[in-house]
Motif scaffolding. Structure first.
Motif, PDB file in Angstrom:
ATOM      1  N   SER A 143      19.775   2.576   7.307  1.00 33.92           N
ATOM      2  CA  SER A 143      18.567   3.030   6.616  1.00 33.92           C
ATOM      3  C   SER A 143      18.754   4.493   6.217  1.00 33.92           C
ATOM      4  CB  SER A 143      17.344   2.883   7.532  1.00 33.92           C
ATOM      5  OG  SER A 143      16.191   3.425   6.911  1.00 33.92           O
ATOM      6  N   VAL A 144      18.657   4.760   4.919  1.00 31.78           N
ATOM      7  CA  VAL A 144      18.914   6.105   4.391  1.00 31.78           C
ATOM      8  C   VAL A 144      17.793   6.483   3.439  1.00 31.78           C
ATOM      9  CG1 VAL A 144      20.500   7.554   3.055  1.00 31.78           C
ATOM     10  CG2 VAL A 144      21.413   5.781   4.574  1.00 31.78           C
ATOM     11  N   THR A 145      17.296   7.704   3.578  1.00 32.74           N
ATOM     12  CA  THR A 145      16.368   8.219   2.582  1.00 32.74           C
ATOM     13  C   THR A 145      17.168   8.906   1.485  1.00 32.74           C
ATOM     14  OG1 THR A 145      14.375   9.552   2.247  1.00 32.74           O
ATOM     15  CG2 THR A 145      16.023  10.447   3.741  1.00 32.74           C
ATOM     16  N   HIS A 146      16.835   8.617   0.237  1.00 31.80           N
ATOM     17  CA  HIS A 146      17.593   9.172  -0.883  1.00 31.80           C
ATOM     18  C   HIS A 146      17.381  10.680  -0.996  1.00 31.80           C
ATOM     19  CE1 HIS A 146      18.794   8.740  -5.435  1.00 31.80           C
ATOM     20  NE2 HIS A 146      19.683   9.414  -4.721  1.00 31.80           N
ATOM     21  N   VAL A 147      16.127  11.101  -1.028  1.00 34.86           N
ATOM     22  CA  VAL A 147      15.783  12.524  -1.060  1.00 34.86           C
ATOM     23  C   VAL A 147      14.837  12.795   0.101  1.00 34.86           C
ATOM     24  CG1 VAL A 147      14.630  14.362  -2.343  1.00 34.86           C
ATOM     25  CG2 VAL A 147      16.095  12.736  -3.553  1.00 34.86           C
ATOM     26  N   ALA A 148      15.180  13.783   0.919  1.00 32.46           N
ATOM     27  CA  ALA A 148      14.371  14.081   2.105  1.00 32.46           C
ATOM     28  C   ALA A 148      13.111  14.838   1.728  1.00 32.46           C
ATOM     29  CB  ALA A 148      15.194  14.899   3.099  1.00 32.46           C
ATOM     30  N   ALA A 149      11.979  14.410   2.301  1.00 34.49           N
ATOM     31  CA  ALA A 149      10.692  15.017   1.966  1.00 34.49           C
ATOM     32  C   ALA A 149      10.626  16.487   2.349  1.00 34.49           C
ATOM     33  CB  ALA A 149       9.564  14.260   2.671  1.00 34.49           C
ATOM     34  N   GLY A 150      11.290  16.856   3.447  1.00 36.89           N
ATOM     35  CA  GLY A 150      11.113  18.193   3.995  1.00 36.89           C
ATOM     36  C   GLY A 150      12.104  19.231   3.552  1.00 36.89           C
ATOM     37  N   CYS A 151      13.163  18.818   2.844  1.00 33.50           N
ATOM     38  CA  CYS A 151      14.160  19.831   2.474  1.00 33.50           C
ATOM     39  C   CYS A 151      14.854  19.547   1.143  1.00 33.50           C
ATOM     40  CB  CYS A 151      15.200  19.987   3.582  1.00 33.50           C
ATOM     41  SG  CYS A 151      16.063  18.473   4.000  1.00 33.50           S
ATOM     42  N   GLU A 164       7.449   7.945   9.026  1.00 34.46           N
ATOM     43  CA  GLU A 164       6.954   6.571   8.913  1.00 34.46           C
ATOM     44  C   GLU A 164       8.106   5.574   8.995  1.00 34.46           C
ATOM     45  OE1 GLU A 164       4.780   7.124   5.229  1.00 34.46           O
ATOM     46  OE2 GLU A 164       2.896   6.836   6.315  1.00 34.46           O
ATOM     47  N   GLN A 165       9.232   5.898   8.360  1.00 34.06           N
ATOM     48  CA  GLN A 165      10.398   5.024   8.491  1.00 34.06           C
ATOM     49  C   GLN A 165      10.886   4.996   9.932  1.00 34.06           C
ATOM     50  OE1 GLN A 165       9.984   7.108   5.875  1.00 34.06           O
ATOM     51  NE2 GLN A 165       9.707   5.487   4.361  1.00 34.06           N
ATOM     52  N   LEU A 166      10.873   6.147  10.605  1.00 32.76           N
ATOM     53  CA  LEU A 166      11.306   6.188  12.002  1.00 32.76           C
ATOM     54  C   LEU A 166      10.364   5.393  12.895  1.00 32.76           C
ATOM     55  CD1 LEU A 166      12.479   9.887  12.347  1.00 32.76           C
ATOM     56  CD2 LEU A 166      13.909   7.847  12.477  1.00 32.76           C
ATOM     57  N   ALA A 176       0.815  -1.208   0.000  1.00 32.94           N
ATOM     58  CA  ALA A 176       0.000   0.000   0.000  1.00 32.94           C
ATOM     59  C   ALA A 176       0.853   1.265   0.000  1.00 32.94           C
ATOM     60  CB  ALA A 176      -0.946   0.008   1.207  1.00 32.94           C
ATOM     61  N   GLY A 177       2.143   1.137   0.203  1.00 26.25           N
ATOM     62  CA  GLY A 177       3.057   2.274   0.188  1.00 26.25           C
ATOM     63  C   GLY A 177       4.429   1.843   0.649  1.00 26.25           C
ATOM     64  N   ALA A 178       5.395   2.749   0.501  1.00 31.13           N
ATOM     65  CA  ALA A 178       6.763   2.444   0.905  1.00 31.13           C
ATOM     66  C   ALA A 178       6.860   2.152   2.393  1.00 31.13           C
ATOM     67  CB  ALA A 178       7.679   3.617   0.538  1.00 31.13           C
ATOM     68  N   ALA A 179       6.078   2.864   3.196  1.00 31.07           N
ATOM     69  CA  ALA A 179       6.137   2.659   4.648  1.00 31.07           C
ATOM     70  C   ALA A 179       5.742   1.234   5.016  1.00 31.07           C
ATOM     71  CB  ALA A 179       5.240   3.667   5.357  1.00 31.07           C
ATOM     72  N   ASP A 180       4.700   0.711   4.372  1.00 36.40           N
ATOM     73  CA  ASP A 180       4.295  -0.673   4.626  1.00 36.40           C
ATOM     74  C   ASP A 180       5.373  -1.655   4.178  1.00 36.40           C
ATOM     75  OD1 ASP A 180       1.950  -0.215   5.877  1.00 36.40           O
ATOM     76  OD2 ASP A 180       0.663  -1.121   4.365  1.00 36.40           O
ATOM     77  N   ALA A 181       6.002  -1.370   3.047  1.00 40.50           N
ATOM     78  CA  ALA A 181       7.057  -2.255   2.556  1.00 40.50           C
ATOM     79  C   ALA A 181       8.242  -2.287   3.515  1.00 40.50           C
ATOM     80  CB  ALA A 181       7.517  -1.789   1.175  1.00 40.50           C
ATOM     81  N   PHE A 182       8.604  -1.127   4.068  1.00 40.05           N
ATOM     82  CA  PHE A 182       9.726  -1.065   5.010  1.00 40.05           C
ATOM     83  C   PHE A 182       9.368  -1.734   6.330  1.00 40.05           C
ATOM     84  CE2 PHE A 182      12.420   1.416   8.064  1.00 40.05           C
ATOM     85  CZ  PHE A 182      13.638   0.918   7.633  1.00 40.05           C
ATOM     86  N   ALA A 183       8.139  -1.519   6.801  1.00 43.26           N
ATOM     87  CA  ALA A 183       7.710  -2.136   8.050  1.00 43.26           C
ATOM     88  C   ALA A 183       7.652  -3.653   7.941  1.00 43.26           C
ATOM     89  CB  ALA A 183       6.350  -1.582   8.470  1.00 43.26           C
ATOM     90  N   ALA A 184       7.243  -4.173   6.778  1.00 40.74           N
ATOM     91  CA  ALA A 184       7.209  -5.628   6.588  1.00 40.74           C
ATOM     92  C   ALA A 184       8.606  -6.229   6.731  1.00 40.74           C
ATOM     93  CB  ALA A 184       6.637  -5.958   5.211  1.00 40.74           C
ATOM     94  N   PHE A 185       9.620  -5.463   6.386  1.00 40.84           N
ATOM     95  CA  PHE A 185      11.005  -5.902   6.525  1.00 40.84           C
ATOM     96  C   PHE A 185      11.471  -5.799   7.978  1.00 40.84           C
ATOM     97  CE2 PHE A 185      15.359  -4.012   6.599  1.00 40.84           C
ATOM     98  CZ  PHE A 185      16.079  -5.173   6.367  1.00 40.84           C
TER      99      PHE A 185
END
Length: 401
Positions: A149-157, A105-107, A75-84
């Motif tokens: 765990s690294v975000t490629h492009v940050a949502a907020g900046c 969500e990753q945090l 349903a989204g990247a957050a669900d995919a990461f949480a499943a891991f």
């Protein structure tokens, strides 16, 4: 620009929030949603299995260049990461690294992993300019580090983190490497084989222009069991079949081009020239996403005033990047993002409207109050600022455990 119902033009500068679906993708989504509602799911399921899933896997592989072909839909990247993270077998002696730019969500998933396994959760420090401190990472990297765990492009900046450099650094070590590409896939060229990550997750409704409620994981073969049935793990809601068809149709029309870097520079210049603005742009490499705030006008009011003039932007809440923005006094901001079809006319129109809105703000006594009195803080249960390079506590647990 897109024509509006009242004869004007609409400038869409928020593909990072919700990309505009191509006509073919929207038509497919509507058709199969109605078909499912009227006739039941069987024909849609057959169509997915016989046609769409194979095509979609091929198109994702073309977009991501993975060294392997394993993908799973969520349903989204957050669900995919949480499943891991819900199945990751760590212990108190293991260390997990994340960055100040991770999304909430990753945090959330990483805090849950820490709660469950008692591992150490550490924030990689930043250099003075806002870049990740790769020298610190190299100096502290050993076999106790189990996950990075690294975000490629940050949502907020909008910062672009050096995911390929980090992948090369981690290659000789036992740790797993996860990259959130929700704000980079479709915006920047991606090559999973060059990044060297074990897991890449992304949303399909941003720069890829699919419908909401659909994301995916691209994972190494050794993680295959993480995405199969597992006792004791809560089942993840599958994306609706019509959404899968629509994303496949959107990717079929996706050109092999990305937002124009010169236009991104023009947006930055437009905002920097506007009176009373502050650009939020840490780091040496920025994407085609720009966040800013104003000394008098709240982000919410700016978004509304721009929307009233047919310019679509995004209001950011600081807790979308809870380890970076709130600790720097940023509660809300405006975010502008570009897509491959954004043109110079769009940027010129944005500049005209922004200056018009700000000029009206300076004329109005109603907005003379300081910014922080106008912006309401949105409080989530995260630390507002972690000490970079140290273990972080969360949700009432002791610091560093």
């Amino acid at each position: 620009m897109k024509a509006t119902s009242h004869g004007g033009t609409r400038v869409h500068l928020d593909p990072a929030g919700q990309g505009r679906m191509p006509d073919a993708a929207r038509a497919a989504f509507v058709h199969w949603t109605r078909h499912d509602d009227r006739y039941g799911p069987y024909e849609l399921e057959e169509y997915l299995e016989d046609v769409v899933r194979g095509e979609l896997a091929d198109r994702l592989a073309t977009a991501l260049h993975p060294p392997h072909g394993d993908t799973a839909l969520f349903a989204g990247a957050a669900d995919a990461f949480a499943a891991f993270t819900e199945q990751l077998p760590l212990g108190p002696g293991d260390r997990v690294w994340t960055t100040p730019y991770e999304g909430h969500e990753q945090l959330t998933a990483l805090y849950a992993l820490r709660d469950r396994t008692r591992c150490h959760l550490t924030v990689v420090p930043l250099r003075e300019n806002g870049d990740l401190d790769l020298e610190w990472m190299q100096a502290h990297l050993d076999d106790s580090v189990a996950l990075v765990s690294v975000t490629h492009v940050a949502a907020g900046c909008g910062i672009v983190n050096p995911v390929e450099d980090i992948g090369r650094m981690l290659r000789a070590h036992r740790c797993l490497y996860a990259v959130d590409a929700s704000y980079s896939v479709g915006q920047l060229p991606l090559d999973v084989s060059r990044i060297g990550c074990d897991l890449l997750t992304a949303d399909g409704w941003r720069f890829l222009r699919g419908p909401q409620g659909l994301g995916f994981a691209c994972f190494a073969p050794e993680l295959k069991d993480f995405y199969g049935p597992s006792d004791g793990i809560r089942p993840r809601p599958a994306p609706h079949g019509a959404a899968v068809v629509a994303l496949n149709a959107a990717l079929a029309e996706r050109p092999q081009c990305f937002p124009d870097e010169e236009l991104a520079d023009e947006v930055r210049d437009v905002v920097l020239r506007a009176p009373g603005t502050e650009v939020i742009a840490p780091g040496g490499v920025q994407s085609a996403m720009l966040a800013f705030r104003h000394e008098r006008l709240s982000a919410g009011l700016m978004r509304k005033e721009l929307a009233a003039r047919d310019v679509v932007v995004r209001k950011l809440v600081g807790q979308e990047n809870p380890l970076y923005l709130p600790g720097r006094g940023i509660t809300t901001a405006v975010r502008v993002s570009l897509h491959h079809d954004t043109d110079a006319q769009d940027i010129a129109r944005f500049g005209e409207v922004l200056n018009e809105v700000l000029a009206a703000a300076y004329r109005s006594p109603a907005v003379d109050a300081p910014r922080r009195q106008q912006e309401g803080a949105t409080i989530l249960r995260f630390p507002t600022r972690a000490a970079a390079g140290e273990d972080i506590g969360a949700l009432g647990l002791p610091h560093g455990r």
